[in-house]
Design a protein around this motif. Structure first.
Motif, PDB file in Angstrom:
ATOM      1  N   PRO A  19       0.825  -1.209   0.000  1.00 51.43           N
ATOM      2  CA  PRO A  19       0.000   0.000   0.000  1.00 51.43           C
ATOM      3  C   PRO A  19       0.858   1.256   0.000  1.00 51.43           C
ATOM      4  N   THR A  20       0.366   2.288  -0.667  1.00 49.24           N
ATOM      5  CA  THR A  20       1.044   3.586  -0.663  1.00 49.24           C
ATOM      6  C   THR A  20       0.311   4.499   0.319  1.00 49.24           C
ATOM      7  N   GLY A  21       0.891   5.621   0.625  1.00 51.33           N
ATOM      8  CA  GLY A  21       0.291   6.553   1.560  1.00 51.33           C
ATOM      9  C   GLY A  21      -0.976   7.212   1.047  1.00 51.33           C
ATOM     10  N   ASP A  22      -1.182   7.208  -0.268  1.00 51.00           N
ATOM     11  CA  ASP A  22      -2.345   7.892  -0.845  1.00 51.00           C
ATOM     12  C   ASP A  22      -3.523   6.954  -1.110  1.00 51.00           C
ATOM     13  N   GLY A  23      -3.486   5.737  -0.577  1.00 50.82           N
ATOM     14  CA  GLY A  23      -4.584   4.801  -0.752  1.00 50.82           C
ATOM     15  C   GLY A  23      -4.435   3.868  -1.938  1.00 50.82           C
ATOM     16  N   PHE A  50      -1.570   1.559  -8.557  1.00 54.17           N
ATOM     17  CA  PHE A  50      -2.809   0.843  -8.831  1.00 54.17           C
ATOM     18  C   PHE A  50      -3.850   1.185  -7.778  1.00 54.17           C
ATOM     19  N   GLU A  51      -5.111   1.121  -8.174  1.00 51.58           N
ATOM     20  CA  GLU A  51      -6.210   1.448  -7.263  1.00 51.58           C
ATOM     21  C   GLU A  51      -6.532   0.314  -6.303  1.00 51.58           C
ATOM     22  N   SER A  52      -6.139  -0.923  -6.666  1.00 51.81           N
ATOM     23  CA  SER A  52      -6.438  -2.056  -5.799  1.00 51.81           C
ATOM     24  C   SER A  52      -5.228  -2.985  -5.690  1.00 51.81           C
ATOM     25  N   ARG A  53      -5.191  -3.739  -4.597  1.00 54.70           N
ATOM     26  CA  ARG A  53      -4.139  -4.731  -4.388  1.00 54.70           C
ATOM     27  C   ARG A  53      -4.195  -5.788  -5.485  1.00 54.70           C
TER      28      ARG A  53
END
Length: 71
Positions: A19-23, A50-53
């Motif tokens: 995960p990144t800090g920006d979600g 990416f928006e999702s894992r």
């Protein structure tokens, strides 16, 4: 988070996401060859976010498989 490893020829491809800090999420992949002290591990980290894992892991799987098949 690591996804299940995949054997591609003589390589073991292990996709990962973080995960990144920006979600969002980043993707990386470990490509291992050999065994024991004769093993070699290459880690590729990717620039896209990416928006999702799940999307990050899918990308890492494709890139790792492509790399292993061409080397």
């Amino acid at each position: 988070m690591q996804y299940k490893s995949i054997e591609v020829g003589r390589y073991l491809v292990s996709p990962m996401s973080k995960p990144t800090g920006d979600g969002g999420y980043t993707a990386s992949v470990s490509i291992r060859s050999g065994q024991g002290q004769a093993s070699h591990d290459r880690v590729l980290r990717f620039v896209p976010r990416f928006e999702s894992r799940r999307a990050a892991l899918r990308y890492a799987v494709r890139e790792g498989q492509d790399w292993a098949q061409t080397h």
